[in-house]
Scaffold this motif. Structure first.
Motif, PDB file in Angstrom:
ATOM      1  N   LEU A 145       0.836  -1.197   0.000  1.00  0.00           N
ATOM      2  CA  LEU A 145       0.000   0.000   0.000  1.00  0.00           C
ATOM      3  C   LEU A 145       0.874   1.251   0.000  1.00  0.00           C
ATOM      4  CD1 LEU A 145      -2.491  -1.072   2.836  1.00  0.00           C
ATOM      5  CD2 LEU A 145      -2.855  -1.279   0.374  1.00  0.00           C
ATOM      6  N   ASN A 146       0.465   2.284  -0.753  1.00  0.00           N
ATOM      7  CA  ASN A 146       1.135   3.571  -0.620  1.00  0.00           C
ATOM      8  C   ASN A 146       0.463   4.361   0.504  1.00  0.00           C
ATOM      9  OD1 ASN A 146      -1.174   4.976  -1.656  1.00  0.00           O
ATOM     10  ND2 ASN A 146      -0.459   4.650  -3.763  1.00  0.00           N
ATOM     11  N   GLU A 147       0.962   5.586   0.784  1.00  0.00           N
ATOM     12  CA  GLU A 147       0.441   6.346   1.930  1.00  0.00           C
ATOM     13  C   GLU A 147      -1.039   6.671   1.776  1.00  0.00           C
ATOM     14  OE1 GLU A 147       3.289   6.910   0.475  1.00  0.00           O
ATOM     15  OE2 GLU A 147       4.815   6.775   2.050  1.00  0.00           O
ATOM     16  N   ALA A 148      -1.460   7.049   0.576  1.00  0.00           N
ATOM     17  CA  ALA A 148      -2.862   7.393   0.360  1.00  0.00           C
ATOM     18  C   ALA A 148      -3.760   6.172   0.526  1.00  0.00           C
ATOM     19  CB  ALA A 148      -3.051   8.001  -1.031  1.00  0.00           C
ATOM     20  N   GLU A 149      -3.307   5.019   0.010  1.00  0.00           N
ATOM     21  CA  GLU A 149      -4.086   3.783   0.151  1.00  0.00           C
ATOM     22  C   GLU A 149      -4.171   3.359   1.611  1.00  0.00           C
ATOM     23  OE1 GLU A 149      -3.094   1.727  -4.187  1.00  0.00           O
ATOM     24  OE2 GLU A 149      -1.741   1.439  -2.485  1.00  0.00           O
ATOM     25  N   LEU A 150      -3.060   3.486   2.340  1.00  0.00           N
ATOM     26  CA  LEU A 150      -3.079   3.167   3.767  1.00  0.00           C
ATOM     27  C   LEU A 150      -4.022   4.104   4.508  1.00  0.00           C
ATOM     28  CD1 LEU A 150      -2.023   1.594   6.209  1.00  0.00           C
ATOM     29  CD2 LEU A 150      -0.100   3.207   6.321  1.00  0.00           C
ATOM     30  N   GLY A 151      -3.995   5.390   4.149  1.00  0.00           N
ATOM     31  CA  GLY A 151      -4.911   6.352   4.767  1.00  0.00           C
ATOM     32  C   GLY A 151      -6.353   5.974   4.542  1.00  0.00           C
ATOM     33  N   SER A 152      -6.664   5.484   3.349  1.00  0.00           N
ATOM     34  CA  SER A 152      -8.037   5.060   3.041  1.00  0.00           C
ATOM     35  C   SER A 152      -8.436   3.838   3.859  1.00  0.00           C
ATOM     36  CB  SER A 152      -8.163   4.753   1.543  1.00  0.00           C
ATOM     37  OG  SER A 152      -7.909   5.903   0.767  1.00  0.00           O
ATOM     38  N   VAL A 153      -7.512   2.895   4.016  1.00  0.00           N
ATOM     39  CA  VAL A 153      -7.794   1.710   4.830  1.00  0.00           C
ATOM     40  C   VAL A 153      -8.025   2.110   6.285  1.00  0.00           C
ATOM     41  CG1 VAL A 153      -6.795  -0.408   5.772  1.00  0.00           C
ATOM     42  CG2 VAL A 153      -6.582   0.084   3.334  1.00  0.00           C
ATOM     43  N   LEU A 154      -7.186   3.004   6.798  1.00  0.00           N
ATOM     44  CA  LEU A 154      -7.315   3.445   8.192  1.00  0.00           C
ATOM     45  C   LEU A 154      -8.620   4.209   8.424  1.00  0.00           C
ATOM     46  CD1 LEU A 154      -3.653   4.632   8.896  1.00  0.00           C
ATOM     47  CD2 LEU A 154      -4.738   2.488   9.597  1.00  0.00           C
ATOM     48  N   LEU A 155      -9.191   4.739   7.353  1.00  0.00           N
ATOM     49  CA  LEU A 155     -10.460   5.452   7.453  1.00  0.00           C
ATOM     50  C   LEU A 155     -11.576   4.520   7.935  1.00  0.00           C
ATOM     51  CD1 LEU A 155     -11.570   8.311   6.803  1.00  0.00           C
ATOM     52  CD2 LEU A 155     -12.210   7.439   4.552  1.00  0.00           C
ATOM     53  N   THR A 156     -11.395   3.221   7.731  1.00  0.00           N
ATOM     54  CA  THR A 156     -12.389   2.229   8.153  1.00  0.00           C
ATOM     55  C   THR A 156     -12.674   2.319   9.648  1.00  0.00           C
ATOM     56  OG1 THR A 156     -11.620   0.713   6.439  1.00  0.00           O
ATOM     57  CG2 THR A 156     -12.916  -0.230   8.242  1.00  0.00           C
ATOM     58  N   MET A 157     -11.639   2.540  10.439  1.00  0.00           N
ATOM     59  CA  MET A 157     -11.796   2.472  11.892  1.00  0.00           C
ATOM     60  C   MET A 157     -12.637   3.606  12.462  1.00  0.00           C
ATOM     61  SD  MET A 157      -8.118   0.897  13.070  1.00  0.00           S
ATOM     62  CE  MET A 157      -8.727   0.515  14.709  1.00  0.00           C
ATOM     63  N   PRO A 158     -12.361   4.862  12.148  1.00  0.00           N
ATOM     64  CA  PRO A 158     -13.243   5.913  12.672  1.00  0.00           C
ATOM     65  C   PRO A 158     -14.657   5.849  12.112  1.00  0.00           C
ATOM     66  CG  PRO A 158     -11.610   6.838  11.186  1.00  0.00           C
ATOM     67  CD  PRO A 158     -11.186   5.440  11.465  1.00  0.00           C
ATOM     68  N   LEU A 187     -11.358  10.229  12.419  1.00  0.00           N
ATOM     69  CA  LEU A 187     -11.845  10.109  11.050  1.00  0.00           C
ATOM     70  C   LEU A 187     -11.079  11.051  10.131  1.00  0.00           C
ATOM     71  CD1 LEU A 187     -14.163   8.906   9.226  1.00  0.00           C
ATOM     72  CD2 LEU A 187     -15.426  10.987   9.751  1.00  0.00           C
ATOM     73  N   ILE A 188     -10.767  12.243  10.653  1.00  0.00           N
ATOM     74  CA  ILE A 188     -10.088  13.251   9.856  1.00  0.00           C
ATOM     75  C   ILE A 188      -8.562  13.122   9.946  1.00  0.00           C
ATOM     76  CG2 ILE A 188      -9.657  15.739   9.656  1.00  0.00           C
ATOM     77  CD1 ILE A 188     -12.558  16.179  10.520  1.00  0.00           C
ATOM     78  N   GLY A 189      -8.052  12.907  11.170  1.00  0.00           N
ATOM     79  CA  GLY A 189      -6.623  12.980  11.409  1.00  0.00           C
ATOM     80  C   GLY A 189      -5.737  12.008  10.637  1.00  0.00           C
ATOM     81  N   PRO A 190      -5.773  10.710  10.976  1.00  0.00           N
ATOM     82  CA  PRO A 190      -4.867   9.768  10.304  1.00  0.00           C
ATOM     83  C   PRO A 190      -5.011   9.721   8.784  1.00  0.00           C
ATOM     84  CG  PRO A 190      -5.756   8.805  12.303  1.00  0.00           C
ATOM     85  CD  PRO A 190      -6.502  10.084  12.090  1.00  0.00           C
ATOM     86  N   PRO A 191      -6.246   9.648   8.236  1.00  0.00           N
ATOM     87  CA  PRO A 191      -6.340   9.667   6.768  1.00  0.00           C
ATOM     88  C   PRO A 191      -5.823  10.977   6.169  1.00  0.00           C
ATOM     89  CG  PRO A 191      -8.383   8.861   7.741  1.00  0.00           C
ATOM     90  CD  PRO A 191      -7.561   9.437   8.858  1.00  0.00           C
TER      91      PRO A 191
END
Length: 380
Positions: free
Chosen positions: A38-51, A336-340
């Motif tokens: 995953l690149n940074e943007a893709e990882l950010g999108s995956v992390l969006l799942t949690m919030p 929701l906003i921060g990590p992504p």
């Protein structure tokens, strides 16, 4: 041993195990990033799942703590959260990881509302502040989790045996601690949400949690990546471990600090520490300056959530469970906003520049806390 002490020990165990679970997952994010390419943007999108999952789970968690004894959603959600760790390790596609993180985060949200409601209820039976120590144990569990991960990474142990071991340990220990959780604690009033004009008391507390969550959640998710890509440290958990260690230390002493200098000054001190720590890490992106910076951020973020949840328990409009549930919504929006956001900024610019967002979020604690305490004085 008195029942109240057994209840405190039981809650302490759950706080510790929850931190151990969360840091075990978070410290493996670089491993997952590489495994799924995953690149940074893709990882950010995956992390969006949690919030997103947490936000969906808030109405459910608020309803559960208002209808049931909190020990029931607390224990069930904790067991689900622990088992989900195993499925995170087994996820071999982005879709499987997203589904598992959704359940992991949903159960974590229900657990957090229930366990913090119990903590505030127990706090009222003491003549001194104890809530900070509970959150200190969460951070201590996080330290142990990161230290355990660091050891296994250095020994080239894979993610599956690692998270399987954590899952087994936390399930068995959680089951053993269940018997001494608080009973008959369902609130009989203040359990209904009032729609319309926001309650300013809850609104300001929510904003404090929001900005703290941007910093805290972002550091959980991105500190390992920062040390791996910006600091160029092979043992990428070093920064995360430092952050968690100083957060834990601060939370154990935060009750005494608050008693000594007051909550208003503590919020201001927290903001300055976060801002200074992030600034040092950005300007001097080498090992020791980054370690010092991350330690300041850990010390600064530590007391914000415990202080704010304690203040929420004093709401005249809502029961503790509902007040925490509302305020936690702001925290989830922050996550929701921060990590992504960091992921997208890092992809557009670079990871070092993206960390400026944490510094700005930290400094916002000063004006918001001033507004809150001005409002609190008007109520007196």
């Amino acid at each position: 041993m008195q029942l109240i002490n057994k209840q405190r020990i039981s809650l302490s165990v759950y706080f510790f195990l929850a931190g151990f679970n969360f840091s075990s997952w978070a410290s493996r994010i670089p491993t997952i990033k590489n495994a799924l390419d995953l690149n940074e943007a893709e990882l950010g999108s995956v992390l969006l799942t949690m919030p997103v999952s947490s936000l969906i789970g808030l109405p459910l968690s608020g309803w559960l703590v208002s209808k049931l004894e909190t020990r029931i959603p607390l224990s069930v959600a904790f067991l689900i959260n622990s088992v989900c760790l195993l499925f995170i390790a087994l996820a071999n596609s982005v879709f499987a990881l997203v589904v598992t993180l959704f359940l992991f985060s949903l159960s974590m949200r229900i657990f957090n509302i229930a366990v913090n409601t119990q903590a505030i209820t127990l706090q009222k039976q003491y003549d001194r502040k104890i809530n900070g120590s509970f959150h200190g144990l969460w951070s201590t569990g996080g330290i142990v989790g990161v230290a355990f991960t660091t050891l296994l990474v250095s020994l080239n142990v894979g993610m599956l045996p690692h998270l399987l071991t954590v899952s087994i340990i936390t399930v068995l220990t959680g089951l053993a601690s269940y018997r001494f959780l608080l009973r008959n604690d369902r609130s009989t009033s203040g359990n209904k949400l009032a729609f319309g004009k926001p309650d300013p008391y809850i609104l300001y507390l929510g904003l404090l949690v929001f900005f703290a969550a941007v910093c805290e959640g972002g550091m959980f998710d991105w500190s390992g990546i920062y040390f791996q890509q910006v600091v160029n440290e092979e043992v990428f958990t070093a920064g995360y471990l430092t952050f968690m260690s100083f957060m834990a230390f601060s939370r154990f002493v935060s009750d005494r600090i608050v008693d000594r200098i007051g909550m208003a000054t503590t919020y201001m001190l927290s903001a300055l520490l976060i801002f200074s720590g992030i600034t040092i890490s950005i300007i001097f992106p080498s090992f020791w300056p980054a370690m010092i910076g991350f330690s300041l951020v850990g010390f600064g973020t530590a007391s914000v959530i415990p202080m704010t949840y304690t203040l929420a328990g004093a709401s005249q409009k809502y029961s503790p469970g509902i007040a925490i549930s509302i305020i936690a919504t702001f925290g989830i929006v922050g996550m929701l906003i921060g990590p992504p956001m960091i992921g997208f900024l890092a992809h557009a610019f670079n990871l070092k520049v993206s960390f400026v967002a944490f510094a700005l979020a930290g400094i916002m604690l000063i004006p918001i806390s001033k507004l809150f305490f001005r409002l609190q004085q008007s109520y007196a």
